[in-house]
Design a protein around this motif. Sequence first.
Motif, PDB file in Angstrom:
ATOM      1  N   ALA A   1       0.834  -1.206   0.000  1.00 33.38           N
ATOM      2  CA  ALA A   1       0.000   0.000   0.000  1.00 33.38           C
ATOM      3  C   ALA A   1       0.863   1.248   0.000  1.00 33.38           C
ATOM      4  O   ALA A   1       0.570   2.229  -0.701  1.00 33.38           O
ATOM      5  N   GLU A   2       1.955   1.236   0.777  1.00 35.44           N
ATOM      6  CA  GLU A   2       2.872   2.383   0.766  1.00 35.44           C
ATOM      7  C   GLU A   2       3.459   2.586  -0.628  1.00 35.44           C
ATOM      8  O   GLU A   2       3.526   3.719  -1.132  1.00 35.44           O
ATOM      9  N   ALA A   3       3.881   1.480  -1.266  1.00 34.59           N
ATOM     10  CA  ALA A   3       4.443   1.588  -2.615  1.00 34.59           C
ATOM     11  C   ALA A   3       3.411   2.146  -3.590  1.00 34.59           C
ATOM     12  O   ALA A   3       3.742   2.963  -4.462  1.00 34.59           O
ATOM     13  N   ALA A   4       2.164   1.735  -3.448  1.00 32.98           N
ATOM     14  CA  ALA A   4       1.107   2.231  -4.337  1.00 32.98           C
ATOM     15  C   ALA A   4       0.924   3.737  -4.175  1.00 32.98           C
ATOM     16  O   ALA A   4       0.763   4.461  -5.162  1.00 32.98           O
ATOM     17  N   TRP A   5       0.958   4.221  -2.949  1.00 30.28           N
ATOM     18  CA  TRP A   5       0.807   5.656  -2.704  1.00 30.28           C
ATOM     19  C   TRP A   5       2.019   6.439  -3.194  1.00 30.28           C
ATOM     20  O   TRP A   5       1.881   7.527  -3.764  1.00 30.28           O
ATOM     21  N   VAL A   6       3.210   5.912  -2.993  1.00 30.08           N
ATOM     22  CA  VAL A   6       4.430   6.647  -3.327  1.00 30.08           C
ATOM     23  C   VAL A   6       4.720   6.602  -4.827  1.00 30.08           C
ATOM     24  O   VAL A   6       5.033   7.629  -5.442  1.00 30.08           O
ATOM     25  N   ARG A   7       4.609   5.401  -5.425  1.00 26.20           N
ATOM     26  CA  ARG A   7       4.978   5.241  -6.832  1.00 26.20           C
ATOM     27  C   ARG A   7       3.787   5.135  -7.771  1.00 26.20           C
ATOM     28  O   ARG A   7       3.928   5.296  -8.976  1.00 26.20           O
ATOM     29  N   GLY A   8       2.629   4.790  -7.221  1.00 20.98           N
ATOM     30  CA  GLY A   8       1.467   4.543  -8.068  1.00 20.98           C
ATOM     31  C   GLY A   8       1.316   3.100  -8.457  1.00 20.98           C
ATOM     32  O   GLY A   8       0.274   2.689  -8.975  1.00 20.98           O
ATOM     33  N   THR A   9       2.345   2.276  -8.225  1.00 16.29           N
ATOM     34  CA  THR A   9       2.301   0.851  -8.528  1.00 16.29           C
ATOM     35  C   THR A   9       2.845   0.063  -7.346  1.00 16.29           C
ATOM     36  O   THR A   9       3.708   0.536  -6.608  1.00 16.29           O
ATOM     37  N   ALA A  10       2.337  -1.143  -7.179  1.00 20.00           N
ATOM     38  CA  ALA A  10       2.778  -2.015  -6.094  1.00 20.00           C
ATOM     39  C   ALA A  10       3.120  -3.382  -6.658  1.00 20.00           C
ATOM     40  O   ALA A  10       2.462  -3.869  -7.578  1.00 20.00           O
TER      41      ALA A  10
END
Length: 241
Positions: free
Chosen positions: A79-88
């Motif tokens: 979830a953190e990666a999705a918020w920071v980069r847009g992809t997880a």
Amino acid sequence: MQNVFARPWVLLTRNAIIVVPGIGAGALVGIVIALVTPKYDAAGYAHDPVNFAWLKVYAIGWVTLLGYIVTQAFTVGMAEAAWVRGTARLADGAASFRKDAGRIVVTGAGLLALGTATLYANAFTLALSSLAFVLFTLYAMPAAVIGNRPGFSSIAESFRITSRRFMPTLMVANLIGVAYVAAAVIALSLHAVPVLGRAIAVIVTQFAVVFATLVIVGEYLNLRNLPEETDGRRGTVRTPS
């Protein structure tokens, strides 16, 4: 708060892979429970595949704990990666698991102790105590995984964030509650569908869990670094509105 509702849903639809760890961990726990649960024949006699009660308890307990750690580490990390980069990616969750497993265990133990203490409230205050528990521990897991808070300081940080930003946190909790209720209604209706109904219900439930995690992680990232402002006239500290 304008993006707290829409943005997590966009991230979830673009990164549906975040639901995979929770489904996998849940399946593993279910398999272990099925393996150690007695089977009954037509006459009602139990055929116990595992005869040692202590072994059953240990097997279920350890696998459940492992499932909890994996689910929290992978889901929060992705979830953190999705918020920071847009992809997880699953690799984001694996990295979080390797780095944060110990903190997740400690935070989970603290949450379990607080939750158990909440249950001892009398009938009049139980609802308020339960609500307070949810609100003030909402950011504990993100604080442990993303904030790298050791020991029980992850729970303390969650208390601080909620105390400073109570209304946004209340809005987040209400949104999560609505999402869980909607998912529960859909899941129950799917149980009547032959063959695949229960499997689809599990997926729907996990989507609700991941959506809630994305909301909480997004708000944690938004609120944890908000500076406190000093009111020079009164010498008091206030938070931004």
